[in-house]
Design a protein around this motif. Structure first.
Motif, mmCIF file in Angstrom:
data_model
loop_
_atom_site.group_PDB
_atom_site.id
_atom_site.type_symbol
_atom_site.label_atom_id
_atom_site.label_comp_id
_atom_site.label_asym_id
_atom_site.label_seq_id
_atom_site.Cartn_x
_atom_site.Cartn_y
_atom_site.Cartn_z
ATOM 1 N N ARG A 17 0.833 -1.206 0.000
ATOM 2 C CA ARG A 17 0.000 0.000 0.000
ATOM 3 C C ARG A 17 0.866 1.253 0.000
ATOM 4 O O ARG A 17 0.566 2.210 -0.689
ATOM 5 C CB ARG A 17 -0.931 0.006 1.204
ATOM 6 C CG ARG A 17 -2.180 -0.827 0.955
ATOM 7 C CD ARG A 17 -3.136 -0.662 2.095
ATOM 8 N NE ARG A 17 -2.829 -1.755 3.016
ATOM 9 C CZ ARG A 17 -2.962 -1.719 4.322
ATOM 10 N NH1 ARG A 17 -3.407 -0.636 4.901
ATOM 11 N NH2 ARG A 17 -2.661 -2.747 5.066
ATOM 12 N N GLY A 20 2.334 1.712 -3.448
ATOM 13 C CA GLY A 20 1.320 2.235 -4.364
ATOM 14 C C GLY A 20 1.053 3.711 -4.130
ATOM 15 O O GLY A 20 0.893 4.488 -5.073
ATOM 16 N N PHE A 21 1.014 4.112 -2.863
ATOM 17 C CA PHE A 21 0.792 5.515 -2.527
ATOM 18 C C PHE A 21 1.928 6.388 -3.054
ATOM 19 O O PHE A 21 1.700 7.452 -3.648
ATOM 20 C CB PHE A 21 0.660 5.675 -1.015
ATOM 21 C CG PHE A 21 0.602 7.107 -0.564
ATOM 22 C CD1 PHE A 21 -0.549 7.851 -0.758
ATOM 23 C CD2 PHE A 21 1.694 7.697 0.030
ATOM 24 C CE1 PHE A 21 -0.604 9.163 -0.353
ATOM 25 C CE2 PHE A 21 1.653 9.010 0.437
ATOM 26 C CZ PHE A 21 0.496 9.748 0.240
ATOM 27 N N HIS A 23 3.981 5.705 -5.525
ATOM 28 C CA HIS A 23 3.915 5.706 -6.983
ATOM 29 C C HIS A 23 2.851 6.682 -7.475
ATOM 30 O O HIS A 23 3.091 7.456 -8.406
ATOM 31 C CB HIS A 23 3.624 4.293 -7.490
ATOM 32 C CG HIS A 23 3.450 4.228 -8.971
ATOM 33 N ND1 HIS A 23 4.504 4.381 -9.830
ATOM 34 C CD2 HIS A 23 2.345 4.060 -9.734
ATOM 35 C CE1 HIS A 23 4.058 4.291 -11.068
ATOM 36 N NE2 HIS A 23 2.757 4.106 -11.037
ATOM 37 N N GLN A 24 1.671 6.682 -6.878
ATOM 38 C CA GLN A 24 0.597 7.594 -7.278
ATOM 39 C C GLN A 24 0.982 9.045 -7.020
ATOM 40 O O GLN A 24 0.707 9.929 -7.834
ATOM 41 C CB GLN A 24 -0.691 7.269 -6.540
ATOM 42 C CG GLN A 24 -1.343 5.994 -6.989
ATOM 43 C CD GLN A 24 -2.557 5.661 -6.137
ATOM 44 O OE1 GLN A 24 -2.790 6.281 -5.107
ATOM 45 N NE2 GLN A 24 -3.319 4.674 -6.576
ATOM 46 N N THR A 25 1.621 9.313 -5.902
ATOM 47 C CA THR A 25 2.022 10.675 -5.566
ATOM 48 C C THR A 25 3.059 11.197 -6.555
ATOM 49 O O THR A 25 2.962 12.333 -7.020
ATOM 50 C CB THR A 25 2.588 10.734 -4.142
ATOM 51 O OG1 THR A 25 1.608 10.227 -3.241
ATOM 52 C CG2 THR A 25 2.961 12.136 -3.751
ATOM 53 N N ALA A 27 3.535 10.129 -9.641
ATOM 54 C CA ALA A 27 2.881 10.274 -10.944
ATOM 55 C C ALA A 27 2.068 11.562 -10.993
ATOM 56 O O ALA A 27 2.064 12.274 -12.004
ATOM 57 C CB ALA A 27 1.989 9.065 -11.226
ATOM 58 N N ARG A 28 1.384 11.898 -9.902
ATOM 59 C CA ARG A 28 0.608 13.137 -9.847
ATOM 60 C C ARG A 28 1.524 14.355 -9.901
ATOM 61 O O ARG A 28 1.205 15.360 -10.547
ATOM 62 C CB ARG A 28 -0.214 13.170 -8.555
ATOM 63 C CG ARG A 28 -1.636 13.494 -8.784
ATOM 64 C CD ARG A 28 -2.486 13.598 -7.530
ATOM 65 N NE ARG A 28 -1.892 13.325 -6.259
ATOM 66 C CZ ARG A 28 -2.130 12.246 -5.522
ATOM 67 N NH1 ARG A 28 -2.957 11.325 -5.955
ATOM 68 N NH2 ARG A 28 -1.557 12.094 -4.349
ATOM 69 N N ARG A 31 2.574 15.131 -13.423
ATOM 70 C CA ARG A 31 1.508 15.598 -14.297
ATOM 71 C C ARG A 31 1.023 16.999 -13.965
ATOM 72 O O ARG A 31 0.054 17.465 -14.536
ATOM 73 C CB ARG A 31 0.312 14.654 -14.213
ATOM 74 C CG ARG A 31 0.488 13.355 -14.923
ATOM 75 C CD ARG A 31 -0.840 12.647 -15.039
ATOM 76 N NE ARG A 31 -1.463 12.461 -13.751
ATOM 77 C CZ ARG A 31 -1.530 11.320 -13.089
ATOM 78 N NH1 ARG A 31 -1.001 10.259 -13.595
ATOM 79 N NH2 ARG A 31 -2.134 11.253 -11.918
#
Length: 84
Positions: A17, A20-21, A23-25, A27-28, A31
């Motif tokens: 988890r 994943g957190f 990685h998402q942070t 990626a955001r 962008r």
């Protein structure tokens, strides 16, 4: 007691988890829309690079490449402003 199998890694759900957190942070963060267009004239002010005026030549994630007469200086987009 719980068994740990020798053939597989012993990852916990918490590690997955967290991974994943992160990685998402990231990626955001990559962008984030930079409010400057290619070719727009801006002024960059940074304690390490100094103050330079030039055109936006490169946009890479949150970094902007500022083309001056002879060099490209990279700034975080938050360190740029439009000339008065």
């Amino acid at each position: 007691m719980g068994e740990i199998h020798a053939g597989g890694p012993a990852f916990s759900a918490r590690v997955r988890r967290l991974s994943g957190f992160v990685h998402q942070t990231l990626a955001r963060a990559r962008r984030v829309p930079v409010p400057y267009k290619l070719g727009e004239v801006v002024i960059g002010d940074d304690p390490f690079n100094g103050r330079h005026e030039g055109r936006v030549a490169v946009k890479n994630g949150t970094f902007v490449g500022l083309q001056t007469v002879d060099q490209i200086f990279f700034y975080d987009y938050r360190q740029l402003r439009r000339p008065d």
